[in-house]
Design an enzyme around this catalytic site. Structure first.
Site, PDB file in Angstrom:
ATOM      1  N   HIS A   1       5.184   7.297  35.556  1.00  0.00           N
ATOM      2  CA  HIS A   1       5.469   6.357  36.647  1.00  0.00           C
ATOM      3  C   HIS A   1       4.408   6.450  37.739  1.00  0.00           C
ATOM      4  CE1 HIS A   1       8.460   3.779  38.754  1.00  0.00           C
ATOM      5  NE2 HIS A   1       7.840   4.251  39.833  1.00  0.00           N
TER       6      HIS A   1
ATOM      7  N   ASP B   1       2.841   3.896  40.870  1.00  0.00           N
ATOM      8  CA  ASP B   1       3.142   2.666  41.608  1.00  0.00           C
ATOM      9  C   ASP B   1       1.901   1.954  42.131  1.00  0.00           C
ATOM     10  OD1 ASP B   1       5.963   1.918  41.813  1.00  0.00           O
ATOM     11  OD2 ASP B   1       6.256   3.915  42.654  1.00  0.00           O
TER      12      ASP B   1
ATOM     13  N   GLU C   1      11.065  -1.466  37.299  1.00  0.00           N
ATOM     14  CA  GLU C   1      11.813  -0.415  37.983  1.00  0.00           C
ATOM     15  C   GLU C   1      13.103  -0.928  38.608  1.00  0.00           C
ATOM     16  OE1 GLU C   1      11.049   3.312  41.074  1.00  0.00           O
ATOM     17  OE2 GLU C   1       9.559   1.721  40.910  1.00  0.00           O
TER      18      GLU C   1
ATOM     19  N   HIS D   1      17.549   0.403  40.657  1.00  0.00           N
ATOM     20  CA  HIS D   1      16.734   1.085  41.657  1.00  0.00           C
ATOM     21  C   HIS D   1      17.725   1.684  42.652  1.00  0.00           C
ATOM     22  CE1 HIS D   1      13.517   1.640  44.780  1.00  0.00           C
ATOM     23  NE2 HIS D   1      12.963   2.141  43.700  1.00  0.00           N
TER      24      HIS D   1
ATOM     25  N   HIS E   1      16.984   6.868  39.038  1.00  0.00           N
ATOM     26  CA  HIS E   1      17.663   6.055  40.057  1.00  0.00           C
ATOM     27  C   HIS E   1      19.117   5.743  39.727  1.00  0.00           C
ATOM     28  CE1 HIS E   1      14.350   5.166  42.822  1.00  0.00           C
ATOM     29  NE2 HIS E   1      13.574   4.936  41.781  1.00  0.00           N
TER      30      HIS E   1
ATOM     31  N   HIS F   1      10.809   9.243  36.349  1.00  0.00           N
ATOM     32  CA  HIS F   1      10.334   9.962  37.534  1.00  0.00           C
ATOM     33  C   HIS F   1      11.523  10.589  38.262  1.00  0.00           C
ATOM     34  CE1 HIS F   1      11.284   5.902  38.823  1.00  0.00           C
ATOM     35  NE2 HIS F   1      11.061   6.144  40.101  1.00  0.00           N
TER      36      HIS F   1
ATOM     37  N   ASP G   1       5.142   9.431  40.359  1.00  0.00           N
ATOM     38  CA  ASP G   1       5.493   8.436  41.383  1.00  0.00           C
ATOM     39  C   ASP G   1       4.359   8.245  42.389  1.00  0.00           C
ATOM     40  OD1 ASP G   1       7.101   6.478  42.438  1.00  0.00           O
ATOM     41  OD2 ASP G   1       8.645   7.823  43.220  1.00  0.00           O
TER      42      ASP G   1
END
Length: 427
Positions: free
Chosen positions: A77, A79, A187, A214, A259, A280, A353
């Protein structure tokens, strides 16, 4: 002296006297002697070189570099697309990934021995919405398509470095070519607009995992919130959520449980026909926040009877690692080792992340620093095989199995899920 030609032959057809002239004996001996010397010189070189190659360097950093040069680091993961959205308004032509920015750029990816990563095509939950029917219009599908466009645009722009990977063969091909395998992950189920058709279109564009939630509940499942859990809505998966997982399995989109609430994760582990992942997330027993995975769920992971093959890819966010001032590379290693003890070393990976977190642990400030984590674990006794698994091989096993499940389902005639969200009024 009798003519040798008139002497009787021996049983083997030779004469008594077959000795070569003296100069021939000398030449033959010299040839044999030279060949012997050359043979032993080559043998010595091969033996010494092979011994040096097989024996790990005394310096842990050099030993780890050799391991990661062979395996490559695969991050579950990153971003980068949302970073580009915020800084460049999605204008990939203005982006220079050869220059240092954020947590990620090409020189630091190479320095960190990165072999592949998921480009998270994240868009946020609807701001402040209290719509528990999830029917209020939003721009989340549009924004997701823009994020996919950013990721694919940068992969294409830097084609010498990145290769879009939509299959296990693509990943292997990328590694063989020395390019960084680039996969796409959505995500959050809120990015589907409550539509399984949207999921299929994302898959067609290259998406290969989707996080069920999320930090907000959606039509499919309950979120786990952030540092503290959210009050439940569906108490796990909704009926539509079970349908979603079935369709993800058919397509080969890996179910990602980062999440999600604990109830969602437990139910999804049971519902999925394919292995799952936490792209993550870290260990709750090490640092007690809702975003981390508790031991009772880690204990459900495995490859034996009653277990689900899965991987937990450890998050580097300081908020999920330790208390303020205590988030270090050693603390991240504690999370890795805890997951390995409870679920097994074959079920842990890296999901930093990067570019999506505000505070990083000391020693893991950007993508160039991955080797530092591996050095800590190497010094704690992790073997080269263990470290290769953590770096890439554990994830590659999960990916390949999920792909095989999808192919088996499609070969068996599994049809696309055509269910419509029951609170839509336009169909």
């Amino acid at each position: 002296m009798a003519d040798p030609e008139n002497q009787p032959l021996l049983a083997n057809g030779t004469t008594h006297d077959q000795s070569p002239p003296p100069y021939q004996v000398s030449t033959a001996r010299r040839a044999i002697g030279s060949s012997t010397v050359i043979f032993f010189v080559i043998l010595a070189i091969v033996t010494i070189y092979g011994w040096q190659e097989g024996r790990p360097p005394k310096d842990p950093a050099r030993a780890v570099d050799r391991i990661l040069a062979r395996a490559g680091v695969f991050d579950g993961h990153i971003d980068l697309p949302i970073y580009i959205r915020g800084k460049f308004r999605n204008n990939v032509t203005a982006v220079d990934l050869d220059e240092q920015a954020g947590h990620v750029d090409i020189p630091r990816l190479r320095q960190g021995r990165v072999g592949g990563f998921f480009w998270s095509v994240y868009t946020s939950c609807p701001n402040g919405s209290r719509d528990t029917n999830f029917t209020e219009p939003s721009w989340r599908v549009r924004d997701t398509l823009e994020q996919i466009d950013v990721a694919r645009g940068l992969i294409e722009k830097y084609g010498d470095t990145f290769r879009l990977a939509t299959s296990y063969d693509d990943i292997e091909g990328s590694l063989y070519e020395g390019r960084i395998a680039s996969l796409l992950g959505v995500e959050g189920g809120h990015q589907l607009g409550n539509s399984l058709a949207v999921l299929r279109m994302y898959h067609a564009l290259g998406v290969r995992y989707m996080t069920l939630t999320h930090m907000c509940h959606n039509a499919f499942a309950d979120s786990g919130g952030y540092l503290k859990p959210l009050p439940p809505l569906h108490h796990g998966l909704s009926e539509f959520g079970y349908t979603l997982i079935k369709e993800m399995n058919r397509l080969g989109v890996i179910v990602d449980l980062s999440h999600t609430s604990d109830a969602t994760a437990i139910q999804a582990l049971a519902a999925s026909a394919a292995p799952v992942m936490w792209s993550h997330s870290s260990a709750r027993a090490v640092w007690n926040v809702a975003r981390n995975v508790p031991d009772n769920i880690l204990e459900m992971i495995g490859e034996g009877p009653g277990k689900k093959d899965a991987i937990v890819m450890v998050n580097f966010s300081a908020d999920f690692i330790a208390g303020k001032g205590n988030a270090t590379v050693e603390a991240v290693a504690d999370h890795v080792e805890h997951i390995a003890r409870v679920a097994g070393k074959r079920h842990v990976g890296i999901g930093s992340d990067f570019d999506g977190i505000e505070r990083t642990p000391e020693g893991l400030e950007d993508v160039s620093k991955y080797p530092k984590l591996f050095v800590v674990l190497y010094q704690r006794g992790w073997t080269p095989k263990d470290l290769e698994g953590l770096a890439a091989n554990n994830f590659l096993r999960i990916y390949r199995k999920a792909e095989m499940v999808a192919k088996d389902l499609q070969r068996s005639g599994a049809k696309p899920a055509m269910e419509i969200y029951d609170r839509r009024t336009d169909l």
